[in-house]
Design an enzyme around this catalytic site. Structure first.
Site, PDB file in Angstrom:
ATOM      1  N   SER A 605       0.838  -1.191   0.000  1.00  0.00           N
ATOM      2  CA  SER A 605       0.000   0.000   0.000  1.00  0.00           C
ATOM      3  C   SER A 605       0.880   1.251   0.000  1.00  0.00           C
ATOM      4  CB  SER A 605      -0.947  -0.040   1.194  1.00  0.00           C
ATOM      5  OG  SER A 605      -1.949   0.938   1.083  1.00  0.00           O
ATOM      6  N   ASP A 696      -9.076  -5.724  -4.818  1.00  0.00           N
ATOM      7  CA  ASP A 696      -8.663  -4.580  -4.003  1.00  0.00           C
ATOM      8  C   ASP A 696      -9.479  -3.347  -4.391  1.00  0.00           C
ATOM      9  OD1 ASP A 696      -7.384  -2.603  -2.561  1.00  0.00           O
ATOM     10  OD2 ASP A 696      -5.370  -3.083  -3.272  1.00  0.00           O
ATOM     11  N   HIS A 728      -7.019  -6.020  -0.533  1.00  0.00           N
ATOM     12  CA  HIS A 728      -5.856  -5.143  -0.361  1.00  0.00           C
ATOM     13  C   HIS A 728      -4.742  -5.787   0.461  1.00  0.00           C
ATOM     14  CE1 HIS A 728      -3.745  -1.381  -0.444  1.00  0.00           C
ATOM     15  NE2 HIS A 728      -3.785  -1.234   0.873  1.00  0.00           N
TER      16      HIS A 728
END
Length: 752
Positions: A605, A696, A728
């Site tokens: 991320s 995601d 995610h």
């Protein structure tokens, strides 16, 4: 023989050897929750909910391990473990009753079948209820909206479940069917109707959590009808019964412009509400008058209120707030703790007096850095009725705290002379069940008891509890025995650029090593307002065991270091955080702890954002990289993510919290691009592995795919793995295993 897709045959032996080692690490069990109840004999009974990946089914296997806890003197406690665990097949969650004599088992369906609620006694199943989809959908067991609460008489259970969806339009061979229906009919089909927002990442299809109460005698389920249609409700608890009336307290999240992503996002504005139990009325069929079932907003003056907990005597309601995040727009920030005096006459007022343990902006060395609470147990109270036990982050370490909610005194309960992180599981009377671990030590159950009460600081004694849950293979034990772990303080390089005292203070990195000459992997957390702590992580331990040193950087903006340091990052992403990582690398090299050659970097991320920034801004420093669902292009992400407001806040700063738009201007897009790793892509030459979850909703896979394809276009060695059913976090057992097996092989290929 055909070559398996994506397998480098020159590294096939490496795949074989690493996969065996990785399986040993993956098979280590995690303790998710624990409960204790008084035993009929002396002592108490402990139940531990344990999870273990099942690689064959691609699911987490969950089971209960039980132990009888017998106490001797203050320095002696014995756990008598059951011979075998009991697997919880098909179970979504379990919740013991206040007396410990009953157990609620929730079984959510995987299709349109009814939700099953089971009530178990000590020797048998006592009741079973099947709740059809027309009443409500799945019960929330997500850890955020989730709220399951027994009333004190153990006659009713309040819980959070998905409100039934609105009827869809029905079509037949003759066209549109008037009236609509939710019933299946082979001569008709359902249309889609109008699009409705859900709550984003991990909440696909979850649009409206509501409050429901089941009466365990009749099996009747009633909903709390008067909750606003624009409000999603969760975290329900029972208020103390007064004057024969039962009230519920719950959290309500408004959705004004649209529903924005909720996962990993404490910043969403929310308030505490109170309402009479729907069983306060004889029947559910009467027309309710507003004055009979008023809903009170208990915290209208505070932008964030959640995790409500009543004191044992019912005199006050304590709750957590992330007001600093809700007001500034960052997705997570320093918490505060509030106390609301609960009226005994049930005459609730939204302006009731509130006492607060405030946000800590900046703290001196060794002092409390602020509250960072990711969870709160259902029953966190010691017997004095005013001391609450909870877990928080203290710089790079998870600790257990005791908070006196009357005086506001905060003390650290877990040991201060260890860098291990601690997780609070349950209370056993006034004793604490916990788990301790470090990057080089597998989780170990600990039992703490108060040995000395003092005005300045209470003293706790901690005992090691041998358990069958903590076992690991000899290979893992041998690998971990060669490793050392330390926390390194990193001085801020350009103090003159710091606008606050907190942002000029040192940040930290966790350093795991066996010898200085080993190749170094830099590990970067996401968020950016998250933190890497000194707990055991299977995948990081696996990488250490391959012969890599680890530098796990908590750059400024991480949780656990005070609000000023955290708030220094919005508007400066791609520069301040990138420079912090480079300074941390140079610092450990200057200390002689690491070699500057053959370094790798990995992040997920925002950690992937930093990974791809680093290989662009420092193209000669890294021999290999791995990016997991990385943010590579904010200009692309803004139109596809469930958190478009985040893109504005991290790029422009907190002033843009309420100014984000779904239609960014060319000026906005230009700034997003300039803040993004893709703006440096022409300089990248580092071989990079991309690991992407196709489901995601936070950082859609198109972000990583665009960047990876551009690298390939430039002739940079890349490998892309897309997991079709993962989100995610990329945490399905198959995805997790294949991800880190490929990371290990990729880094071995380019760094050794």
């Amino acid at each position: 023989m055909d070559t398996p897709l994506g397998v480098d045959m020159a590294m096939e032996d490496e795949y074989v050897s690493q996969s065996k080692l990785l399986q040993d690490f993956i098979n280590i069990c995690d303790i998710d929750k624990a409960w204790t109840v008084k035993s009929e004999n002396a002592g108490s009974q402990g139940m531990f909910l344990v999870s273990q990946p099942n690689l064959l089914t691609d699911k987490m296997r969950k089971f209960i391990v039980s132990a009888h806890i017998s106490k001797g003197n203050t320095a002696s406690v014995t756990f008598h473990w059951s011979l075998f665990p009991v697997e919880m097949t098909g179970v979504s969650t379990i919740v013991p009753s206040p007396s410990g004599l009953k157990l609620l088992v929730v079984r959510n369906p995987e299709n349109n079948s009814p939700t099953k609620l089971e009530i178990w006694g000590q020797g048998q199943l006592e009741k079973e209820f099947q709740i059809p989809q027309s009443v409500h959908g799945s019960v929330y067991t997500d850890g955020w909206f989730e709220g399951i609460s027994w009333n004190s008489e153990e006659t009713n259970i309040a819980y959070v479940a998905e409100v039934p969806a609105a009827m869809k339009p029905i079509f037949t061979s003759s066209g549109y069917s008037k009236g609509g229906s939710n019933e299946k009919d082979c001569s008709s089909w359902k249309g889609q109707g109008e699009f409705e927002d859900d709550w984003g990442e991990t909440y696909a299809g979850k649009r409206k959590p509501g409050i429901f109460v089941i009466n365990l005698e009749s099996g009747e389920v009633r909903d709390v009808k008067r909750i606003s249609k624009s409000l999603s409700a969760g975290q329900v608890v029972w208020a103390p019964k007064a004057e024969g009336v039962e009230y519920l307290v719950y959290v309500g999240w408004p959705a004004n412009r649209r529903k924005l992503g909720m996962k990993y996002y404490q910043a969403r504005p929310c308030s505490l509400y109170s309402v009479k139990s729907p069983f306060s009325c004889e029947t559910n069929e009467v027309e309710f008058k507003d004055e009979d079932f008023p809903i009170y907003n208990l915290t209208s003056s505070i932008s964030s209120s959640f995790y409500p907990r009543f004191s044992p005597d019912g005199k006050y309601l304590v709750f957590i707030s992330c007001k600093s995040a809700a007001d500034s727009g960052v997705h997570w920030a320093t918490n505060s703790l509030y106390r609301l005096d609960w009226p005994r006459d049930v005459k609730l007022k939204s302006s009731a007096t509130i006492f607060c343990i405030p946000v800590i902006m900046n703290s001196e060395e060794g002092s409390f850095p602020g509250l960072y609470c990711i969870d709160l147990l259902t029953h966190p109270w010691l017997s004095d009725g005013r001391t609450m036990i909870l877990m928080s982050t203290w710089h790079s370490v998870d600790v257990i705290l005791a908070i006196n909610v009357l005086s506001g005194t905060v003390s650290r309960v877990s040991p201060t002379d260890s860098i291990s992180s601690w997780s609070f599981l349950a209370l056993d009377g006034d004793n604490i069940l916990a788990v301790s671990s470090s990057p080089v030590d597998v989780p170990q159950i600990k039992y703490g008891h108060l040995v000395q009460k003092s005005i300045g600081r209470d003293s706790w004694n901690w005992l090691d509890i041998p358990s069958p849950i903590s076992k690991c293979s000899e290979t893992v034990e041998k690998s971990l025995s060669t490793l050392q772990c330390s926390i390194v303080k990193i001085p801020v390089k350009d103090v003159s650029d710091c606008k606050t005292k907190g942002s000029s203070q040192p940040y930290e990195a966790i350093f795991v090593s066996s010898k200085a000459s080993n190749p170094l992997i830099v590990i970067l957390h996401g968020g950016p307002h998250s933190v890497s702590v000194t707990s055991f992580t299977k995948t990081s331990a696996f990488l250490s065991s391959l012969g890599f040193n680890l530098l796990i950087v908590n750059y400024r903006g991480s949780l656990g270091f005070g609000e000023e340091a955290l708030q220094s990052l919005p508007g400066k992403v791609g520069s301040q955080d990138v420079n912090d990582v480079i300074v941390a690398i140079d610092h450990v090299i200057d200390l002689g702890l690491a070699s500057p050659s053959k370094m790798a970097v990995i992040g997920i991320s925002h950690g992937g954002f930093l990974t791809t920034h680093l290989i662009g801004q420092a193209p000669d420093r890294f021999a290999a990289a791995a990016a997991r669902n990385p943010v590579c292009n904010l200009a692309l992400m803004i139109g596809t993510t469930d958190i478009p407001d985040w893109c504005y806040v991290i790029s422009y700063g907190s002033a843009w919290k309420d100014n984000y738009t779904e239609a960014p201007s060319m000026e906005h897009l230009s700034l997003f691009h300039s803040k993004s790793p893709i703006s440096h892509i022409s300089k990248v030459k580092t071989p990079t592995l991309f690991l992407l979850g196709a489901q995601d909703l936070r950082v859609p896979a198109t972000n990583g795919l665009q960047y990876a394809r551009a690298l390939k276009e430039n002739g940079v060695d890349c490998k892309i793995i897309v997991f079709p059913n993962d989100v995610h976090s990329i945490k399905n057992p198959h995805s997790d295993f294949e991800s880190f097996l490929n990371v290990g092989v990729w880094f071995k290929k380019y760094c050794t």
